[in-house]
Design an enzyme around this catalytic site. Structure first.
Site, PDB file in Angstrom:
ATOM      1  N   GLY A 122      36.362  45.499  39.012  1.00  0.00           N
ATOM      2  CA  GLY A 122      36.339  44.059  39.278  1.00  0.00           C
ATOM      3  C   GLY A 122      34.982  43.476  39.583  1.00  0.00           C
ATOM      4  O   GLY A 122      34.725  42.290  39.368  1.00  0.00           O
ATOM      5  N   GLU A 169      31.854  43.005  45.860  1.00  0.00           N
ATOM      6  CA  GLU A 169      33.284  43.002  45.531  1.00  0.00           C
ATOM      7  C   GLU A 169      33.651  41.717  44.810  1.00  0.00           C
ATOM      8  O   GLU A 169      32.975  40.692  44.954  1.00  0.00           O
ATOM      9  CB  GLU A 169      34.094  43.059  46.839  1.00  0.00           C
ATOM     10  CG  GLU A 169      34.793  44.372  47.107  1.00  0.00           C
ATOM     11  CD  GLU A 169      35.954  44.677  46.184  1.00  0.00           C
ATOM     12  OE1 GLU A 169      35.851  44.450  44.961  1.00  0.00           O
ATOM     13  OE2 GLU A 169      36.974  45.164  46.683  1.00  0.00           O
ATOM     14  N   ASP A 170      34.739  41.781  44.061  1.00  0.00           N
ATOM     15  CA  ASP A 170      35.267  40.562  43.456  1.00  0.00           C
ATOM     16  C   ASP A 170      36.058  39.766  44.499  1.00  0.00           C
ATOM     17  O   ASP A 170      35.926  38.555  44.610  1.00  0.00           O
ATOM     18  CB  ASP A 170      36.153  40.904  42.239  1.00  0.00           C
ATOM     19  CG  ASP A 170      37.148  42.037  42.509  1.00  0.00           C
ATOM     20  OD1 ASP A 170      37.266  42.493  43.677  1.00  0.00           O
ATOM     21  OD2 ASP A 170      37.824  42.474  41.560  1.00  0.00           O
ATOM     22  N   ASP A 213      41.015  41.067  50.160  1.00  0.00           N
ATOM     23  CA  ASP A 213      42.363  40.567  50.451  1.00  0.00           C
ATOM     24  C   ASP A 213      42.835  41.186  51.769  1.00  0.00           C
ATOM     25  O   ASP A 213      42.544  40.676  52.849  1.00  0.00           O
ATOM     26  CB  ASP A 213      43.275  40.919  49.273  1.00  0.00           C
ATOM     27  CG  ASP A 213      44.701  40.452  49.447  1.00  0.00           C
ATOM     28  OD1 ASP A 213      44.947  39.601  50.320  1.00  0.00           O
ATOM     29  OD2 ASP A 213      45.604  40.926  48.715  1.00  0.00           O
ATOM     30  N   LYS A 270      40.101  36.186  50.694  1.00  0.00           N
ATOM     31  CA  LYS A 270      41.473  35.696  50.926  1.00  0.00           C
ATOM     32  C   LYS A 270      41.832  36.063  52.360  1.00  0.00           C
ATOM     33  O   LYS A 270      42.571  37.009  52.592  1.00  0.00           O
ATOM     34  CB  LYS A 270      42.426  36.433  49.969  1.00  0.00           C
ATOM     35  CG  LYS A 270      42.961  35.577  48.877  1.00  0.00           C
ATOM     36  CD  LYS A 270      44.172  36.073  48.140  1.00  0.00           C
ATOM     37  CE  LYS A 270      44.188  37.427  47.562  1.00  0.00           C
ATOM     38  NZ  LYS A 270      45.241  37.652  46.561  1.00  0.00           N
ATOM     39  N   PHE A 322      47.688  35.174  43.937  1.00  0.00           N
ATOM     40  CA  PHE A 322      47.190  36.226  43.053  1.00  0.00           C
ATOM     41  C   PHE A 322      46.370  35.572  41.949  1.00  0.00           C
ATOM     42  O   PHE A 322      46.880  34.759  41.186  1.00  0.00           O
ATOM     43  CB  PHE A 322      48.354  37.024  42.461  1.00  0.00           C
ATOM     44  CG  PHE A 322      47.887  38.180  41.634  1.00  0.00           C
ATOM     45  CD1 PHE A 322      47.456  39.351  42.247  1.00  0.00           C
ATOM     46  CD2 PHE A 322      47.836  38.094  40.248  1.00  0.00           C
ATOM     47  CE1 PHE A 322      47.003  40.422  41.480  1.00  0.00           C
ATOM     48  CE2 PHE A 322      47.389  39.158  39.476  1.00  0.00           C
ATOM     49  CZ  PHE A 322      46.963  40.323  40.100  1.00  0.00           C
ATOM     50  N   VAL A 323      45.091  35.937  41.909  1.00  0.00           N
ATOM     51  CA  VAL A 323      44.192  35.304  40.937  1.00  0.00           C
ATOM     52  C   VAL A 323      43.688  36.315  39.911  1.00  0.00           C
ATOM     53  O   VAL A 323      43.683  37.526  40.170  1.00  0.00           O
ATOM     54  CB  VAL A 323      42.998  34.623  41.647  1.00  0.00           C
ATOM     55  CG1 VAL A 323      43.463  33.430  42.461  1.00  0.00           C
ATOM     56  CG2 VAL A 323      42.218  35.603  42.528  1.00  0.00           C
ATOM     57  N   ASP A 373      41.819  41.442  37.371  1.00  0.00           N
ATOM     58  CA  ASP A 373      42.771  41.690  36.279  1.00  0.00           C
ATOM     59  C   ASP A 373      44.221  41.474  36.690  1.00  0.00           C
ATOM     60  O   ASP A 373      44.558  41.449  37.882  1.00  0.00           O
ATOM     61  CB  ASP A 373      42.640  43.143  35.803  1.00  0.00           C
ATOM     62  CG  ASP A 373      43.267  44.131  36.791  1.00  0.00           C
ATOM     63  OD1 ASP A 373      42.910  44.069  37.982  1.00  0.00           O
ATOM     64  OD2 ASP A 373      44.121  44.940  36.377  1.00  0.00           O
TER      65      ASP A 373
HETATM   66  P1  5GP Z   1      42.254  44.744  49.481  1.00  0.00           P
HETATM   67  O1  5GP Z   1      42.077  46.205  49.751  1.00  0.00           O
HETATM   68  O2  5GP Z   1      41.238  43.888  50.203  1.00  0.00           O
HETATM   69  O3  5GP Z   1      43.667  44.294  49.714  1.00  0.00           O
HETATM   70  O4  5GP Z   1      42.099  44.510  47.940  1.00  0.00           O
HETATM   71  C1  5GP Z   1      40.954  44.730  47.261  1.00  0.00           C
HETATM   72  C2  5GP Z   1      41.238  44.879  45.794  1.00  0.00           C
HETATM   73  O5  5GP Z   1      42.569  44.476  45.449  1.00  0.00           O
HETATM   74  C3  5GP Z   1      40.327  43.961  45.007  1.00  0.00           C
HETATM   75  O6  5GP Z   1      39.105  44.589  44.721  1.00  0.00           O
HETATM   76  C4  5GP Z   1      41.147  43.691  43.778  1.00  0.00           C
HETATM   77  O7  5GP Z   1      40.965  44.729  42.853  1.00  0.00           O
HETATM   78  C5  5GP Z   1      42.578  43.723  44.277  1.00  0.00           C
HETATM   79  N1  5GP Z   1      43.043  42.353  44.572  1.00  0.00           N
HETATM   80  C6  5GP Z   1      43.227  41.741  45.769  1.00  0.00           C
HETATM   81  N2  5GP Z   1      43.661  40.478  45.625  1.00  0.00           N
HETATM   82  C7  5GP Z   1      43.735  40.270  44.284  1.00  0.00           C
HETATM   83  C8  5GP Z   1      44.086  39.137  43.476  1.00  0.00           C
HETATM   84  O8  5GP Z   1      44.410  38.038  43.927  1.00  0.00           O
HETATM   85  N3  5GP Z   1      44.028  39.330  42.130  1.00  0.00           N
HETATM   86  C9  5GP Z   1      43.667  40.509  41.539  1.00  0.00           C
HETATM   87  N4  5GP Z   1      43.646  40.557  40.215  1.00  0.00           N
HETATM   88  N5  5GP Z   1      43.330  41.586  42.269  1.00  0.00           N
HETATM   89  C10 5GP Z   1      43.350  41.469  43.614  1.00  0.00           C
END
Ligand code: 5GP
Length: 180
Positions: free
Chosen positions: A44, A99-100, A103, A131, A152-153, A159
Site C-alpha cells: 500500500g 504507510e498508506d 486504522d 482513521k 473502507f477506502v 486495495d
Molecule cells: P491497521 O493495522 O492499522 O488496522 O491496518 C493497517 C493496514 O490495513 C493498512 O496498511 C491497509 O493495508 C489496511 N487497511 C486499513 N484500513 C483500510 C481501508 O480503509 N482500506 C483498505 N484498502 N485497506 C485498509
C-alpha cells in the site's frame, strides 16, 4: 474504467500531491543530518511513498517490509504477519515508517515495537491517511496527511482484493462491489 466502481472521492490526487509536498518538506527539516531509514510497508505504501521521497531533499536510505493484516477482505483480522523482512540493520538508526493508512494501529504498533527491539534509535510513522475512529491500540502517527472517517477506502495504494491500488485518488467503493 475504474471510476465507475467508486461511490465518492474522499481525497483527490491534487490534495495527495500537496500532502506529499508539505510532509516531505517537514520531514526534510526534522531529519536533516540524521540519514533516516525510510521504510515502506508493502504494497500500500508504494504510490504515496514514491511521491513523498521525491519531496525529501536530504540523504536517506530506503527499505521495505511486506506485512499483511487484511487478507483480502474489508475488515482487519488483527493478526499481523511479516511476509518479507527488512534485511537492513536498524541499530542506532532513525526510522520513518511510511504507510498508506493507519486504522486499528495494530500493524504499525507491531512493526514499531519490533524495530525498537532491534535497537532503532527512533521510530516514527508518516501516513497518508489516518482513521482514528478505528483505533484499538494506543498509537498516534507523528505525521498525518489527512484524517478520514471510519470507512473502507481504496486507491492510491489501497486495495480491495488486490485491485484499485492504481486509482489516482482515494475513494469509497460502491457497496455492490464487495457484496458481489
Ligand atoms: P491497521 O493495522 O492499522 O488496522 O491496518 C493497517 C493496514 O490495513 C493498512 O496498511 C491497509 O493495508 C489496511 N487497511 C486499513 N484500513 C483500510 C481501508 O480503509 N482500506 C483498505 N484498502 N485497506 C485498509
Amino acid at each position: 474504467m475504474l471510476d465507475k466502481d467508486i461511490e465518492k472521492v474522499l481525497v483527490t490526487q491534487e490534495e495527495i500531491f500537496q500532502i506529499a509536498k508539505d510532509m516531505g518538506k517537514k520531514l526534510s527539516k526534522d531529519y536533516k543530518d540524521k540519514f533516516p531509514l525510510v521504510i515502506g510497508l508493502l504494497k500500500g505504501c508504494v504510490p504515496f511513498m514514491g511521491y513523498l521521497l521525491t519531496e525529501m531533499d536530504i540523504h536517506l536510505e530506503v527499505g521495505f517490509m511486506d506485512v499483511s493484516s487484511y487478507h483480502g477482505g474489508i475488515e482487519s483480522v488483527g493478526d499481523v504477519q511479516i511476509l518479507k523482512d527488512l534485511g537492513i540493520p536498524v541499530h542506532d538508526r532513525h526510522i520513518i515508517i511510511t504507510e498508506d493508512i493507519v486504522d486499528t494501529g495494530k500493524t504499525i504498533k507491531v512493526i514499531k515495537d519490533l524495530l525498537l527491539y532491534r535497537g532503532a534509535k527512533s521510530v516514527i510513522v508518516a501516513t497518508l491517511l489516518d482513521k482514528p475512529e478505528g483505533r484499538v491500540v494506543q498509537l498516534v502517527p507523528e505525521y498525518i496527511g489527512t484524517t478520514i472517517p471510519k470507512e473502507f477506502v481504496v486507491g492510491f495504494g489501497l486495495d480491495y482484493d488486490e485491485k484499485y491500488r492504481n486509482l489516482p485518488y482515494v475513494g469509497v467503493l460502491k457497496p455492490e462491489i464487495y457484496n458481489k
